[in-house]
Scaffold this active site. Structure first.
Site, short mmCIF file in Angstrom:
data_model
loop_
_atom_site.label_atom_id
_atom_site.label_comp_id
_atom_site.label_asym_id
_atom_site.label_seq_id
_atom_site.Cartn_x
_atom_site.Cartn_y
_atom_site.Cartn_z
NE ARG A 123 -10.90 -17.19 7.33
CZ ARG A 123 -11.50 -17.85 8.03
NH1 ARG A 123 -12.21 -17.33 9.11
NH2 ARG A 123 -10.82 -18.96 8.28
CE LYS A 145 -6.05 -2.46 -10.05
NZ LYS A 145 -5.38 -2.02 -11.07
CD GLU A 187 -1.60 7.83 -11.76
OE1 GLU A 187 -2.36 7.35 -12.83
OE2 GLU A 187 -0.80 7.10 -11.78
CE LYS A 229 -8.98 3.69 -9.28
NZ LYS A 229 -7.75 3.59 -8.66
CD GLU A 239 -6.47 -3.79 -14.17
OE1 GLU A 239 -6.27 -3.00 -13.13
OE2 GLU A 239 -5.39 -3.90 -14.95
NE ARG A 243 -9.39 -0.69 -10.80
CZ ARG A 243 -9.62 -0.93 -9.59
NH1 ARG A 243 -10.59 -1.46 -9.01
NH2 ARG A 243 -8.82 -0.26 -8.61
CG ASN A 247 -3.46 -0.36 -15.59
OD1 ASN A 247 -3.06 0.28 -14.80
ND2 ASN A 247 -4.15 -1.49 -15.97
CG HIS A 250 0.04 3.11 -15.27
ND1 HIS A 250 -0.69 4.32 -15.68
CD2 HIS A 250 -0.20 3.38 -13.92
CE1 HIS A 250 -0.93 4.96 -14.70
NE2 HIS A 250 -0.51 4.33 -13.67
CG HIS A 254 4.23 -0.11 -13.71
ND1 HIS A 254 3.09 -0.76 -14.08
CD2 HIS A 254 3.97 0.79 -13.05
CE1 HIS A 254 2.23 -0.45 -13.20
NE2 HIS A 254 2.62 0.29 -12.39
CG HIS A 267 3.33 5.61 -10.04
ND1 HIS A 267 3.59 4.45 -10.51
CD2 HIS A 267 1.90 5.87 -10.24
CE1 HIS A 267 2.42 4.01 -11.13
NE2 HIS A 267 1.62 4.88 -11.01
#
Ligand code: NAD
Ligand code: GLY
Length: 363
Positions: A123, A145, A187, A229, A239, A243, A247, A250, A254, A267
Protein backbone atom coordinates in the site's frame (compact mmCIF):
# COMPACT_ATOMS: atom_id res chain seq x y z
CA UNK A 1 22.08 24.70 -5.16
CA UNK A 2 18.75 25.39 -6.91
CA UNK A 3 16.01 23.74 -4.90
CA UNK A 4 12.36 23.78 -5.81
CA UNK A 5 9.70 22.55 -3.41
CA UNK A 6 6.65 20.75 -4.68
CA UNK A 7 3.98 21.70 -2.13
CA UNK A 8 1.28 19.05 -2.00
CA UNK A 9 -1.76 19.16 0.28
CA UNK A 10 -0.55 18.50 3.81
CA UNK A 11 3.09 19.47 4.34
CA UNK A 12 4.00 15.82 4.92
CA UNK A 13 3.70 15.08 1.21
CA UNK A 14 5.74 18.07 0.01
CA UNK A 15 9.21 17.32 -1.33
CA UNK A 16 12.30 18.98 -2.74
CA UNK A 17 13.68 18.80 -6.26
CA UNK A 18 17.46 19.26 -5.98
CA UNK A 19 19.16 20.37 -9.19
CA UNK A 20 22.93 20.61 -9.48
CA UNK A 21 25.76 19.55 -11.73
CA UNK A 22 27.51 16.56 -10.15
CA UNK A 23 24.87 16.06 -7.45
CA UNK A 24 24.63 12.34 -8.20
CA UNK A 25 27.92 11.93 -6.32
CA UNK A 26 26.11 13.19 -3.20
CA UNK A 27 23.35 10.62 -3.29
CA UNK A 28 24.54 8.69 -0.22
CA UNK A 29 24.62 11.82 1.96
CA UNK A 30 21.30 13.08 0.60
CA UNK A 31 19.63 9.80 1.40
CA UNK A 32 21.06 9.17 4.87
CA UNK A 33 19.70 12.57 5.87
CA UNK A 34 16.21 11.37 4.96
CA UNK A 35 15.97 7.59 5.01
CA UNK A 36 16.74 5.43 8.03
CA UNK A 37 15.78 2.06 6.53
CA UNK A 38 18.30 -0.56 5.42
CA UNK A 39 17.27 -1.68 1.90
CA UNK A 40 16.88 0.08 -1.44
CA UNK A 41 15.44 -1.34 -4.64
CA UNK A 42 17.26 0.50 -7.43
CA UNK A 43 15.10 0.30 -10.54
CA UNK A 44 16.85 1.09 -13.81
CA UNK A 45 16.92 -0.04 -17.43
CA UNK A 46 19.49 -1.89 -19.46
CA UNK A 47 21.05 1.22 -21.04
CA UNK A 48 21.17 3.30 -17.89
CA UNK A 49 22.53 0.38 -15.92
CA UNK A 50 25.51 0.14 -18.27
CA UNK A 51 26.34 3.81 -17.74
CA UNK A 52 25.37 4.66 -14.18
CA UNK A 53 23.75 2.00 -12.01
CA UNK A 54 26.94 0.53 -10.61
CA UNK A 55 28.28 3.94 -9.63
CA UNK A 56 25.06 4.81 -7.82
CA UNK A 57 24.91 1.36 -6.24
CA UNK A 58 28.43 1.79 -4.89
CA UNK A 59 27.63 5.22 -3.43
CA UNK A 60 24.55 3.81 -1.71
CA UNK A 61 26.46 0.82 -0.33
CA UNK A 62 29.13 3.14 1.03
CA UNK A 63 26.35 5.04 2.79
CA UNK A 64 25.40 1.79 4.50
CA UNK A 65 22.47 0.57 2.42
CA UNK A 66 21.78 -2.89 1.06
CA UNK A 67 21.00 -2.39 -2.63
CA UNK A 68 19.02 -4.68 -4.91
CA UNK A 69 19.09 -3.70 -8.58
CA UNK A 70 16.06 -4.34 -10.77
CA UNK A 71 16.96 -3.90 -14.44
CA UNK A 72 14.15 -3.37 -16.93
CA UNK A 73 14.49 -3.71 -20.67
CA UNK A 74 14.92 -0.30 -22.31
CA UNK A 75 11.82 1.21 -23.86
CA UNK A 76 8.08 1.49 -23.43
CA UNK A 77 7.57 -2.31 -23.28
CA UNK A 78 8.83 -2.23 -19.68
CA UNK A 79 5.72 -0.31 -18.52
CA UNK A 80 3.73 -3.54 -18.40
CA UNK A 81 2.03 -5.91 -15.96
CA UNK A 82 4.82 -8.39 -16.62
CA UNK A 83 7.60 -6.14 -15.31
CA UNK A 84 5.44 -4.78 -12.51
CA UNK A 85 4.80 -8.34 -11.36
CA UNK A 86 8.50 -9.22 -11.56
CA UNK A 87 9.17 -6.16 -9.42
CA UNK A 88 6.74 -7.34 -6.70
CA UNK A 89 8.34 -10.82 -6.83
CA UNK A 90 11.80 -9.36 -6.33
CA UNK A 91 10.70 -7.10 -3.45
CA UNK A 92 9.10 -10.05 -1.65
CA UNK A 93 11.96 -12.44 -2.36
CA UNK A 94 14.49 -9.94 -0.95
CA UNK A 95 12.43 -9.28 2.16
CA UNK A 96 11.40 -5.67 1.52
CA UNK A 97 8.80 -4.20 3.83
CA UNK A 98 6.90 -0.95 4.21
CA UNK A 99 9.87 0.83 5.79
CA UNK A 100 12.07 0.34 2.73
CA UNK A 101 12.58 2.51 -0.33
CA UNK A 102 12.42 2.30 -4.11
CA UNK A 103 14.68 4.50 -6.20
CA UNK A 104 14.14 5.13 -9.92
CA UNK A 105 17.31 5.70 -11.93
CA UNK A 106 16.38 6.27 -15.56
CA UNK A 107 13.99 7.97 -17.93
CA UNK A 108 10.23 8.31 -17.77
CA UNK A 109 9.67 4.62 -18.37
CA UNK A 110 11.70 3.61 -15.32
CA UNK A 111 10.18 6.41 -13.21
CA UNK A 112 6.60 5.54 -14.13
CA UNK A 113 7.02 1.80 -13.49
CA UNK A 114 9.08 2.23 -10.30
CA UNK A 115 6.63 4.85 -9.02
CA UNK A 116 3.64 2.59 -9.51
CA UNK A 117 5.54 -0.26 -7.88
CA UNK A 118 6.22 2.02 -4.90
CA UNK A 119 2.61 3.26 -4.81
CA UNK A 120 1.19 -0.25 -4.63
CA UNK A 121 3.74 -2.42 -2.79
CA UNK A 122 2.35 -2.93 0.73
CA UNK A 123 0.00 0.00 0.00
CA UNK A 124 2.87 2.38 -0.61
CA UNK A 125 6.56 2.65 0.28
CA UNK A 126 9.03 5.52 0.01
CA UNK A 127 10.07 6.56 -3.45
CA UNK A 128 12.96 8.65 -4.79
CA UNK A 129 13.49 9.77 -8.38
CA UNK A 130 16.87 10.19 -10.09
CA UNK A 131 15.84 11.08 -13.63
CA UNK A 132 18.40 10.58 -16.40
CA UNK A 133 16.64 11.80 -19.55
CA UNK A 134 15.76 15.43 -20.19
CA UNK A 135 12.08 14.48 -20.42
CA UNK A 136 12.24 12.85 -17.01
CA UNK A 137 14.21 15.76 -15.53
CA UNK A 138 11.74 18.40 -16.68
CA UNK A 139 8.49 16.48 -16.57
CA UNK A 140 7.90 12.87 -15.57
CA UNK A 141 9.91 12.79 -12.31
CA UNK A 142 7.91 15.71 -10.92
CA UNK A 143 4.27 15.69 -9.96
CA UNK A 144 3.56 12.12 -8.98
CA UNK A 145 1.92 10.58 -12.04
CA UNK A 146 2.89 6.91 -12.12
CA UNK A 147 1.56 4.27 -14.49
CA UNK A 148 1.92 1.21 -16.61
CA UNK A 149 0.31 0.63 -20.00
CA UNK A 150 -2.64 -1.60 -20.83
CA UNK A 151 -2.96 -3.25 -24.26
CA UNK A 152 -5.87 -0.83 -24.85
CA UNK A 153 -3.81 2.28 -24.24
CA UNK A 154 -0.88 4.09 -22.64
CA UNK A 155 -0.79 4.93 -18.92
CA UNK A 156 -4.26 3.50 -18.28
CA UNK A 157 -3.33 1.78 -15.01
CA UNK A 158 -1.67 4.02 -12.47
CA UNK A 159 -1.78 6.21 -9.41
CA UNK A 160 -0.91 9.70 -8.27
CA UNK A 161 1.97 8.96 -5.91
CA UNK A 162 4.51 11.62 -5.05
CA UNK A 163 8.21 10.88 -4.55
CA UNK A 164 9.93 12.04 -1.37
CA UNK A 165 12.89 13.48 -3.20
CA UNK A 166 13.93 14.24 -6.79
CA UNK A 167 17.64 14.57 -7.52
CA UNK A 168 18.52 16.06 -10.91
CA UNK A 169 22.04 16.01 -12.31
CA UNK A 170 22.42 17.54 -15.78
CA UNK A 171 25.60 15.46 -16.25
CA UNK A 172 23.42 12.46 -17.04
CA UNK A 173 22.44 14.17 -20.29
CA UNK A 174 25.98 13.87 -21.67
CA UNK A 175 25.27 10.30 -22.75
CA UNK A 176 21.68 10.82 -23.90
CA UNK A 177 21.09 10.20 -27.63
CA UNK A 178 20.19 13.39 -29.56
CA UNK A 179 16.70 12.16 -30.44
CA UNK A 180 15.95 11.64 -26.73
CA UNK A 181 17.30 15.09 -25.93
CA UNK A 182 14.95 16.60 -28.50
CA UNK A 183 11.95 14.77 -27.08
CA UNK A 184 12.67 16.42 -23.73
CA UNK A 185 13.10 19.79 -25.43
CA UNK A 186 9.57 19.49 -26.84
CA UNK A 187 8.23 19.43 -23.26
CA UNK A 188 10.47 22.34 -22.30
CA UNK A 189 9.11 24.35 -25.25
CA UNK A 190 5.64 23.49 -23.99
CA UNK A 191 6.35 25.16 -20.61
CA UNK A 192 7.44 28.35 -22.34
CA UNK A 193 4.38 28.40 -24.56
CA UNK A 194 1.84 27.77 -21.79
CA UNK A 195 3.37 29.71 -18.91
CA UNK A 196 6.35 31.93 -19.66
CA UNK A 197 6.86 33.94 -22.83
CA UNK A 198 10.39 35.02 -21.78
CA UNK A 199 11.36 31.38 -21.35
CA UNK A 200 10.06 30.62 -24.86
CA UNK A 201 12.17 33.47 -26.23
CA UNK A 202 15.19 32.20 -24.23
CA UNK A 203 14.80 28.86 -26.01
CA UNK A 204 14.68 30.65 -29.35
CA UNK A 205 17.96 32.40 -28.57
CA UNK A 206 19.98 29.64 -26.87
CA UNK A 207 19.80 26.67 -29.18
CA UNK A 208 23.59 26.37 -29.53
CA UNK A 209 24.23 26.37 -25.79
CA UNK A 210 21.46 23.85 -25.23
CA UNK A 211 22.55 21.47 -27.98
CA UNK A 212 26.15 21.82 -26.72
CA UNK A 213 24.86 20.76 -23.28
CA UNK A 214 26.37 23.81 -21.62
CA UNK A 215 25.78 23.55 -17.88
CA UNK A 216 24.35 27.02 -17.37
CA UNK A 217 21.80 26.56 -20.16
CA UNK A 218 20.80 23.10 -18.98
CA UNK A 219 20.39 24.26 -15.39
CA UNK A 220 18.19 27.13 -16.52
CA UNK A 221 16.13 24.82 -18.72
CA UNK A 222 15.58 22.26 -15.98
CA UNK A 223 15.06 24.70 -13.12
CA UNK A 224 12.53 26.86 -14.95
CA UNK A 225 10.63 23.82 -16.26
CA UNK A 226 10.46 22.18 -12.83
CA UNK A 227 9.38 25.47 -11.22
CA UNK A 228 6.51 25.86 -13.69
CA UNK A 229 5.43 22.27 -13.23
CA UNK A 230 5.74 22.42 -9.42
CA UNK A 231 3.54 25.52 -9.32
CA UNK A 232 0.84 23.88 -11.44
CA UNK A 233 0.96 20.63 -9.44
CA UNK A 234 0.77 22.60 -6.18
CA UNK A 235 -2.49 24.13 -7.38
CA UNK A 236 -3.98 20.96 -8.81
CA UNK A 237 -2.30 17.66 -7.93
CA UNK A 238 -5.01 15.37 -9.32
CA UNK A 239 -5.69 17.20 -12.60
CA UNK A 240 -9.14 18.51 -11.78
CA UNK A 241 -8.37 21.82 -13.45
CA UNK A 242 -5.22 23.77 -14.18
CA UNK A 243 -2.90 20.70 -14.44
CA UNK A 244 -4.62 19.92 -17.74
CA UNK A 245 -2.68 22.87 -19.19
CA UNK A 246 0.38 20.60 -19.14
CA UNK A 247 -1.33 18.65 -21.89
CA UNK A 248 -0.86 21.42 -24.43
CA UNK A 249 -0.08 19.69 -27.74
CA UNK A 250 -0.86 16.30 -26.24
CA UNK A 251 -4.43 15.81 -27.58
CA UNK A 252 -3.23 15.67 -31.17
CA UNK A 253 0.16 14.29 -30.08
CA UNK A 254 -1.29 11.23 -28.37
CA UNK A 255 -3.53 10.54 -31.38
CA UNK A 256 -0.53 10.72 -33.72
CA UNK A 257 1.43 8.31 -31.53
CA UNK A 258 -1.55 5.92 -31.50
CA UNK A 259 -2.38 5.95 -35.24
CA UNK A 260 1.25 5.38 -36.13
CA UNK A 261 1.43 2.43 -33.73
CA UNK A 262 3.94 4.15 -31.36
CA UNK A 263 6.61 3.21 -33.91
CA UNK A 264 7.16 6.30 -36.05
CA UNK A 265 7.20 9.27 -33.66
CA UNK A 266 8.40 9.34 -30.11
CA UNK A 267 6.36 11.28 -27.56
CA UNK A 268 8.14 14.63 -27.92
CA UNK A 269 8.00 14.55 -31.71
CA UNK A 270 4.26 13.83 -31.64
CA UNK A 271 3.73 16.59 -29.05
CA UNK A 272 5.66 19.03 -31.27
CA UNK A 273 3.23 18.34 -34.14
CA UNK A 274 0.37 18.63 -31.65
CA UNK A 275 1.65 22.02 -30.44
CA UNK A 276 1.73 23.27 -34.03
CA UNK A 277 -1.88 22.06 -34.43
CA UNK A 278 -3.07 23.58 -31.15
CA UNK A 279 -1.24 26.83 -31.99
CA UNK A 280 -2.93 27.05 -35.39
CA UNK A 281 -6.28 26.32 -33.77
CA UNK A 282 -5.67 29.09 -31.23
CA UNK A 283 -4.83 31.47 -34.07
CA UNK A 284 -7.88 30.50 -36.18
CA UNK A 285 -10.12 31.14 -33.20
CA UNK A 286 -8.68 34.64 -32.90
CA UNK A 287 -6.61 34.19 -29.74
CA UNK A 288 -2.96 33.76 -30.69
CA UNK A 289 -1.59 36.39 -33.09
CA UNK A 290 0.05 35.38 -36.40
CA UNK A 291 3.38 36.76 -35.13
CA UNK A 292 3.24 34.59 -32.01
CA UNK A 293 2.23 31.55 -34.06
CA UNK A 294 5.31 32.15 -36.16
CA UNK A 295 7.52 32.29 -33.06
CA UNK A 296 6.01 28.97 -31.93
CA UNK A 297 6.81 27.44 -35.34
CA UNK A 298 10.33 28.92 -35.33
CA UNK A 299 11.16 27.31 -31.97
CA UNK A 300 9.85 23.89 -33.02
CA UNK A 301 11.78 24.13 -36.31
CA UNK A 302 14.95 25.36 -34.57
CA UNK A 303 15.19 22.22 -32.45
CA UNK A 304 14.64 19.93 -35.43
CA UNK A 305 11.26 18.75 -34.20
CA UNK A 306 8.64 17.75 -36.79
CA UNK A 307 5.96 20.08 -38.07
CA UNK A 308 3.68 17.61 -39.75
CA UNK A 309 2.95 13.95 -39.65
CA UNK A 310 3.61 11.33 -42.32
CA UNK A 311 0.33 9.49 -42.04
CA UNK A 312 -1.44 8.97 -45.38
CA UNK A 313 -4.71 10.76 -45.97
CA UNK A 314 -6.86 9.30 -43.21
CA UNK A 315 -7.74 12.51 -41.42
CA UNK A 316 -11.02 11.00 -40.23
CA UNK A 317 -9.14 8.12 -38.56
CA UNK A 318 -6.88 10.62 -36.81
CA UNK A 319 -9.90 12.72 -35.80
CA UNK A 320 -11.69 9.73 -34.25
CA UNK A 321 -8.53 8.75 -32.36
CA UNK A 322 -8.55 12.15 -30.61
CA UNK A 323 -11.53 10.88 -28.59
CA UNK A 324 -9.54 8.05 -26.93
CA UNK A 325 -7.82 10.68 -24.80
CA UNK A 326 -8.18 10.22 -21.00
CA UNK A 327 -9.31 13.85 -20.80
CA UNK A 328 -12.43 13.41 -22.96
CA UNK A 329 -15.61 14.09 -20.94
CA UNK A 330 -19.13 13.36 -22.31
CA UNK A 331 -17.59 12.82 -25.74
CA UNK A 332 -16.23 16.39 -25.70
CA UNK A 333 -12.57 17.12 -26.34
CA UNK A 334 -10.95 19.48 -23.89
CA UNK A 335 -8.53 21.60 -25.90
CA UNK A 336 -5.61 23.41 -24.39
CA UNK A 337 -5.18 26.59 -26.39
CA UNK A 338 -2.95 29.63 -26.25
CA UNK A 339 -4.55 32.95 -25.51
CA UNK A 340 -1.14 34.42 -26.20
CA UNK A 341 2.44 33.18 -26.03
CA UNK A 342 3.04 32.21 -22.38
CA UNK A 343 -0.61 31.90 -21.45
CA UNK A 344 -2.76 28.80 -21.99
CA UNK A 345 -6.41 28.06 -21.24
CA UNK A 346 -8.90 25.21 -21.59
CA UNK A 347 -11.75 25.24 -24.10
CA UNK A 348 -14.24 22.47 -24.88
CA UNK A 349 -16.77 23.76 -27.38
CA UNK A 350 -14.77 23.75 -30.59
CA UNK A 351 -16.39 23.04 -33.93
CA UNK A 352 -15.37 19.56 -35.17
CA UNK A 353 -15.10 20.83 -38.74
CA UNK A 354 -12.47 23.33 -37.69
CA UNK A 355 -10.56 20.57 -35.89
CA UNK A 356 -10.66 18.43 -39.06
CA UNK A 357 -9.25 21.35 -41.07
CA UNK A 358 -6.39 21.71 -38.59
CA UNK A 359 -5.65 17.98 -38.83
CA UNK A 360 -5.68 18.19 -42.66
CA UNK A 361 -2.98 20.83 -42.41
CA UNK A 362 -0.83 18.51 -40.29
CA UNK A 363 -0.87 15.27 -42.30
P1 NAD B 1 12.74 6.36 -21.69
O1 NAD B 1 12.62 6.22 -20.24
O2 NAD B 1 12.31 5.22 -22.55
O3 NAD B 1 14.24 6.74 -22.05
C1 NAD B 1 14.60 6.94 -23.39
C2 NAD B 1 15.83 6.14 -23.77
O4 NAD B 1 16.98 6.76 -23.23
C3 NAD B 1 15.84 4.71 -23.25
O5 NAD B 1 16.39 3.87 -24.24
C4 NAD B 1 16.79 4.79 -22.05
O6 NAD B 1 17.42 3.56 -21.80
C5 NAD B 1 17.76 5.82 -22.51
N1 NAD B 1 18.44 6.59 -21.47
C6 NAD B 1 17.90 7.10 -20.35
N2 NAD B 1 18.78 7.88 -19.73
C7 NAD B 1 19.91 7.85 -20.45
C8 NAD B 1 21.17 8.49 -20.33
N3 NAD B 1 21.42 9.36 -19.35
N4 NAD B 1 22.11 8.21 -21.25
C9 NAD B 1 21.84 7.37 -22.28
N5 NAD B 1 20.66 6.78 -22.48
C10 NAD B 1 19.71 7.02 -21.57
O7 NAD B 1 11.92 7.63 -22.25
P2 NAD B 1 11.57 9.05 -21.63
O8 NAD B 1 11.37 9.91 -22.81
O9 NAD B 1 12.48 9.46 -20.57
O10 NAD B 1 10.16 8.78 -20.94
C11 NAD B 1 9.03 8.40 -21.68
C12 NAD B 1 8.01 7.85 -20.74
O11 NAD B 1 7.68 8.84 -19.77
C13 NAD B 1 6.70 7.45 -21.41
O12 NAD B 1 6.32 6.18 -20.97
C14 NAD B 1 5.69 8.50 -20.94
O13 NAD B 1 4.40 7.99 -20.85
C15 NAD B 1 6.26 8.85 -19.59
N6 NAD B 1 5.90 10.19 -19.11
C16 NAD B 1 5.42 10.29 -17.84
C17 NAD B 1 5.09 11.52 -17.32
C18 NAD B 1 4.63 11.63 -15.90
O14 NAD B 1 4.22 12.73 -15.49
N7 NAD B 1 4.71 10.57 -15.13
C19 NAD B 1 5.26 12.68 -18.08
C20 NAD B 1 5.74 12.56 -19.38
C21 NAD B 1 6.07 11.30 -19.88
N1 GLY C 1 2.96 15.32 -17.96
C1 GLY C 1 1.73 15.90 -17.60
C2 GLY C 1 1.48 15.93 -16.13
O1 GLY C 1 2.33 15.53 -15.35
O2 GLY C 1 0.42 16.30 -15.73
Amino acid sequence: MPEIRVEIGERKRSYPILIEKGIKEEIGRLLTARYQGDKILLVTDKNVRAYYAEVIEELLRKAGYEVVIYTLPAGEQAKSFKYLHKGYDLLLEKGFNRDNLIMALGGGVVGDLAGFLAATFMRGISFVQIPTTLLAQVDSSVGGKTAINHPKGKNLIGAFYQPELVVIDPDFLQTLPLRELKTGIAEVIKYGLIADRDFAIYLKEHKEAIFNLETEALLHLITRSCAIKAEIVREDEKEKGVRALLNFGHTIGHAIEAVTGYQVYNHGEAVAIGMIGAGRLSCKLGFLTREDLEILGDIVRLYGLPFSCRYGEDVEGLFQTLFYDKKVRENKLRWILLERLGHAFIKSDIDNQLVREILEGLV
